[in-house]
Design a protein around this motif. Structure first.
Motif, PDB file in Angstrom:
ATOM      1  N   ALA A   1       0.831  -1.206   0.000  1.00  0.00           N
ATOM      2  CA  ALA A   1       0.000   0.000   0.000  1.00  0.00           C
ATOM      3  C   ALA A   1       0.863   1.252   0.000  1.00  0.00           C
ATOM      4  CB  ALA A   1      -0.935  -0.010   1.209  1.00  0.00           C
ATOM      5  N   ASP A   2       2.023   1.169  -0.620  1.00  0.00           N
ATOM      6  CA  ASP A   2       2.953   2.302  -0.668  1.00  0.00           C
ATOM      7  C   ASP A   2       2.296   3.464  -1.422  1.00  0.00           C
ATOM      8  OD1 ASP A   2       5.076   4.096  -1.172  1.00  0.00           O
ATOM      9  OD2 ASP A   2       6.537   2.467  -1.247  1.00  0.00           O
ATOM     10  N   PRO A   3       2.092   4.621  -0.749  1.00  0.00           N
ATOM     11  CA  PRO A   3       1.441   5.736  -1.419  1.00  0.00           C
ATOM     12  C   PRO A   3       2.394   6.632  -2.191  1.00  0.00           C
ATOM     13  CG  PRO A   3       1.796   6.319   0.858  1.00  0.00           C
ATOM     14  CD  PRO A   3       2.339   4.911   0.683  1.00  0.00           C
ATOM     15  N   ILE A   4       3.684   6.396  -2.059  1.00  0.00           N
ATOM     16  CA  ILE A   4       4.684   7.277  -2.664  1.00  0.00           C
ATOM     17  C   ILE A   4       5.269   6.653  -3.921  1.00  0.00           C
ATOM     18  CG2 ILE A   4       6.914   8.408  -2.281  1.00  0.00           C
ATOM     19  CD1 ILE A   4       6.120   8.688   0.654  1.00  0.00           C
ATOM     20  N   VAL A   5       5.749   5.429  -3.814  1.00  0.00           N
ATOM     21  CA  VAL A   5       6.176   4.658  -4.985  1.00  0.00           C
ATOM     22  C   VAL A   5       5.276   3.426  -5.019  1.00  0.00           C
ATOM     23  CG1 VAL A   5       8.052   3.447  -6.148  1.00  0.00           C
ATOM     24  CG2 VAL A   5       8.563   5.455  -4.749  1.00  0.00           C
TER      25      VAL A   5
ATOM     26  N   PRO B   1       2.113  -6.848   2.281  1.00  0.00           N
ATOM     27  CA  PRO B   1       0.739  -6.427   2.012  1.00  0.00           C
ATOM     28  C   PRO B   1       0.239  -5.423   3.054  1.00  0.00           C
ATOM     29  CG  PRO B   1       0.954  -8.810   1.805  1.00  0.00           C
ATOM     30  CD  PRO B   1       2.239  -8.309   2.388  1.00  0.00           C
ATOM     31  N   GLY B   2      -0.392  -4.363   2.552  1.00  0.00           N
ATOM     32  CA  GLY B   2      -0.982  -3.378   3.431  1.00  0.00           C
ATOM     33  C   GLY B   2      -0.018  -2.362   4.001  1.00  0.00           C
ATOM     34  N   GLN B   3       1.277  -2.517   3.752  1.00  0.00           N
ATOM     35  CA  GLN B   3       2.260  -1.596   4.321  1.00  0.00           C
ATOM     36  C   GLN B   3       2.612  -0.477   3.340  1.00  0.00           C
ATOM     37  OE1 GLN B   3       5.005  -2.382   7.193  1.00  0.00           O
ATOM     38  NE2 GLN B   3       4.633  -4.576   7.370  1.00  0.00           N
ATOM     39  N   GLY B   4       3.159   0.603   3.896  1.00  0.00           N
ATOM     40  CA  GLY B   4       3.429   1.794   3.130  1.00  0.00           C
ATOM     41  C   GLY B   4       4.856   1.885   2.624  1.00  0.00           C
ATOM     42  N   HIS B   5       5.456   3.059   2.781  1.00  0.00           N
ATOM     43  CA  HIS B   5       6.713   3.371   2.115  1.00  0.00           C
ATOM     44  C   HIS B   5       7.964   2.938   2.883  1.00  0.00           C
ATOM     45  CE1 HIS B   5       8.965   5.248  -1.046  1.00  0.00           C
ATOM     46  NE2 HIS B   5       9.511   6.154  -0.267  1.00  0.00           N
ATOM     47  N   GLY B   6       7.838   2.502   4.112  1.00  0.00           N
ATOM     48  CA  GLY B   6       9.057   2.080   4.791  1.00  0.00           C
ATOM     49  C   GLY B   6       8.921   1.836   6.271  1.00  0.00           C
ATOM     50  N   GLU B   7       7.690   1.756   6.794  1.00  0.00           N
ATOM     51  CA  GLU B   7       7.551   1.482   8.217  1.00  0.00           C
ATOM     52  C   GLU B   7       8.120   0.123   8.599  1.00  0.00           C
ATOM     53  OE1 GLU B   7       3.287   1.029   6.454  1.00  0.00           O
ATOM     54  OE2 GLU B   7       5.107   2.182   6.067  1.00  0.00           O
ATOM     55  N   TYR B   8       8.210  -0.790   7.643  1.00  0.00           N
ATOM     56  CA  TYR B   8       8.784  -2.111   7.882  1.00  0.00           C
ATOM     57  C   TYR B   8      10.297  -2.053   8.082  1.00  0.00           C
ATOM     58  CZ  TYR B   8       9.126  -1.297   2.846  1.00  0.00           C
ATOM     59  OH  TYR B   8       9.355  -0.737   1.608  1.00  0.00           O
ATOM     60  N   LEU B   9      10.905  -0.880   7.936  1.00  0.00           N
ATOM     61  CA  LEU B   9      12.332  -0.716   8.220  1.00  0.00           C
ATOM     62  C   LEU B   9      12.566  -0.228   9.648  1.00  0.00           C
ATOM     63  CD1 LEU B   9      13.536   0.894   4.861  1.00  0.00           C
ATOM     64  CD2 LEU B   9      13.523  -1.516   5.536  1.00  0.00           C
ATOM     65  N   THR B  10      11.518  -0.182  10.450  1.00  0.00           N
ATOM     66  CA  THR B  10      11.612   0.238  11.841  1.00  0.00           C
ATOM     67  C   THR B  10      11.657  -0.981  12.752  1.00  0.00           C
ATOM     68  OG1 THR B  10      10.349   2.244  11.374  1.00  0.00           O
ATOM     69  CG2 THR B  10      10.496   1.569  13.671  1.00  0.00           C
ATOM     70  N   PRO B  11      12.691  -1.139  13.557  1.00  0.00           N
ATOM     71  CA  PRO B  11      12.739  -2.282  14.478  1.00  0.00           C
ATOM     72  C   PRO B  11      11.481  -2.354  15.337  1.00  0.00           C
ATOM     73  CG  PRO B  11      14.842  -1.146  14.452  1.00  0.00           C
ATOM     74  CD  PRO B  11      13.899  -0.293  13.659  1.00  0.00           C
ATOM     75  N   GLY B  12      10.948  -3.554  15.457  1.00  0.00           N
ATOM     76  CA  GLY B  12       9.762  -3.767  16.246  1.00  0.00           C
ATOM     77  C   GLY B  12       8.465  -3.654  15.479  1.00  0.00           C
ATOM     78  N   ARG B  13       8.504  -3.086  14.284  1.00  0.00           N
ATOM     79  CA  ARG B  13       7.288  -2.959  13.472  1.00  0.00           C
ATOM     80  C   ARG B  13       7.069  -4.238  12.655  1.00  0.00           C
ATOM     81  NH1 ARG B  13       5.653   2.432  12.618  1.00  0.00           N
ATOM     82  NH2 ARG B  13       3.883   1.506  11.485  1.00  0.00           N
ATOM     83  N   PRO B  14       5.834  -4.540  12.295  1.00  0.00           N
ATOM     84  CA  PRO B  14       5.570  -5.748  11.503  1.00  0.00           C
ATOM     85  C   PRO B  14       6.405  -5.779  10.223  1.00  0.00           C
ATOM     86  CG  PRO B  14       3.507  -4.820  12.299  1.00  0.00           C
ATOM     87  CD  PRO B  14       4.584  -3.816  12.615  1.00  0.00           C
ATOM     88  N   GLY B  15       7.046  -6.893   9.986  1.00  0.00           N
ATOM     89  CA  GLY B  15       7.838  -7.080   8.779  1.00  0.00           C
ATOM     90  C   GLY B  15       9.308  -6.769   8.927  1.00  0.00           C
ATOM     91  N   PHE B  16       9.706  -6.017   9.982  1.00  0.00           N
ATOM     92  CA  PHE B  16      11.125  -5.659  10.085  1.00  0.00           C
ATOM     93  C   PHE B  16      11.996  -6.902  10.206  1.00  0.00           C
ATOM     94  CE2 PHE B  16      14.967  -4.865  12.571  1.00  0.00           C
ATOM     95  CZ  PHE B  16      15.574  -3.895  11.798  1.00  0.00           C
ATOM     96  N   ALA B  17      11.617  -7.839  11.062  1.00  0.00           N
ATOM     97  CA  ALA B  17      12.440  -9.038  11.264  1.00  0.00           C
ATOM     98  C   ALA B  17      12.591  -9.813   9.966  1.00  0.00           C
ATOM     99  CB  ALA B  17      11.824  -9.923  12.352  1.00  0.00           C
ATOM    100  N   GLN B  18      11.508  -9.880   9.189  1.00  0.00           N
ATOM    101  CA  GLN B  18      11.577 -10.635   7.928  1.00  0.00           C
ATOM    102  C   GLN B  18      12.427  -9.894   6.891  1.00  0.00           C
ATOM    103  OE1 GLN B  18       8.533 -10.214   9.702  1.00  0.00           O
ATOM    104  NE2 GLN B  18       9.004 -12.248  10.554  1.00  0.00           N
ATOM    105  N   VAL B  19      12.295  -8.567   6.819  1.00  0.00           N
ATOM    106  CA  VAL B  19      13.118  -7.796   5.880  1.00  0.00           C
ATOM    107  C   VAL B  19      14.588  -7.912   6.247  1.00  0.00           C
ATOM    108  CG1 VAL B  19      13.667  -5.464   5.060  1.00  0.00           C
ATOM    109  CG2 VAL B  19      11.282  -6.200   5.235  1.00  0.00           C
TER     110      VAL B  19
END
Length: 332
Positions: A245-249, A271-289
């Motif tokens: 759901a990236d609104p920028i790219v 799925p459902g994530q935006g432009h980079g919140e998954y690059l924040t430790p503790g946020r959903p997807g960070f561990a997988q990225v």
């Protein structure tokens, strides 16, 4: 909305054309040692490439350091929500990096990491410091006209950044042979990867043009896409990371770049994530990225096939991430 307009205009400008990247001189790639079995402490240093030239390039370097390195005042690298793109991009705390401590013994592959619009290398430290701890030297340039503190911000300057990335690679090759430099003898100069977020992802793609040096063995494009002329030989494995759901790219831009790329490739979707919140430790997807990018770098730069084979298991969390691959043979 301002950021969306900036990046939309950037996309139009970049797909129209991009100057070819200047290739570094090729050397034969020697056999390499196994990937490190344990994490390292992390050091950090700064220097400027071509300080007296028309386009000086400040560089932040994170590198593996021995755990027993002499104690110095620690830098707790923190990425804060500053700048328009940074507000929707990487934030959160990184690992502790100590300034100018000795480099760990051995040679390490190098990752050139490119920031996005209105950003800085330190804003990506939660990811780059962890790569350094995993056994990589990470060199992150501050691009002259697109960084957070640029006096004359010009988004169109992204088309010049792939050449800056190659300029940094050539500088690091020379640095490795420079007597007395702390990094001398510690850089695996035949084993580079390029990675970047948003405009830095476009920059990364732009380094993979026709005739590029075989020193550049892999690429990671995060929330970015391709430039005109990207993904021409020599073939190198590529990993794309993108929020659904990236609104920028838009994710479609990343998917199109994945489809255009040649050779082994993977697309890590959030799925459902935006432009980079998954690059924040503790946020959903960070561990997988983090796990997927580290596995990918260990495979492509250390020849660690076990890392390649576990990439799918490390990357996929149902409901959080998905993985599409081509010619990667990941998983069992």
């Amino acid at each position: 909305m301002r950021v969306q307009r900036l990046v939309a205009a950037l996309l139009v400008a970049l797909v129209a054309g991009c100057g070819p990247a200047a290739a570094a001189t090729d050397d034969r790639v020697p056999p390499f040692r196994p990937a490190p079995p344990r994490p390292y402490a992390v050091g950090v240093r700064h220097f400027v490439v071509d300080p007296d030239g028309s386009r000086p390039l400040p560089v932040t370097v994170w590198y593996p350091a021995e755990p027993a390195a002499p104690a110095e005042p620690a830098i707790r690298v923190t990425a804060g929500p500053t700048g328009a793109e940074a507000a929707s991009g990487p934030t959160g705390s990184g690992t502790t990096a100590r300034p100018d401590v000795p480099v760990a013994a051995g040679r390490f592959p190098v990752v050139v990491y490119s920031h996005g619009l209105h950003s800085l290398p330190d804003l990506h430290a939660p990811l780059t410091t962890r790569w350094a701890a995993a056994g990589f030297v990470v060199a992150a340039p501050t691009y002259p006209a697109t960084n957070l503190r640029a006096r004359d911000f010009t988004r169109a300057d992204v088309r010049n950044q792939p050449a800056d990335g190659w300029r940094l690679i050539r500088h690091l090759v020379r640095l490795d042979a420079r007597p007395g430099d702390p990094l001398a003898g510690h850089l695996a100069v035949g084993r580079f990867a390029a990675a970047g977020h948003s405009a830095g992802g476009f920059t990364t793609a732009g380094m993979f043009t026709s005739g590029h040096s075989r020193r550049l063995r892999a690429g990671i494009v995060i929330a970015g896409g391709g430039l005109a002329g990207s993904f021409a030989g020599p073939v190198a494995p590529l990993l794309f990371v993108h929020g659904g759901a990236d609104p920028i790219v838009p994710e479609s831009v990343g998917r199109a770049a994945y489809a255009r790329s040649v050779g082994p490739a993977a697309f890590l979707g959030l799925p459902g994530q935006g432009h980079g919140e998954y690059l924040t430790p503790g946020r959903p997807g960070f561990a997988q990225v983090l796990a997927a990018t580290t596995d990918f770098l260990r495979w492509t730069l250390y020849d660690d096939r076990r890392a390649r084979d576990r990439l799918r298991a490390d990357a996929v969390l149902p409901g959080v991430t998905t993985l599409t691959t081509r010619a990667l043979s990941v998983g069992r």
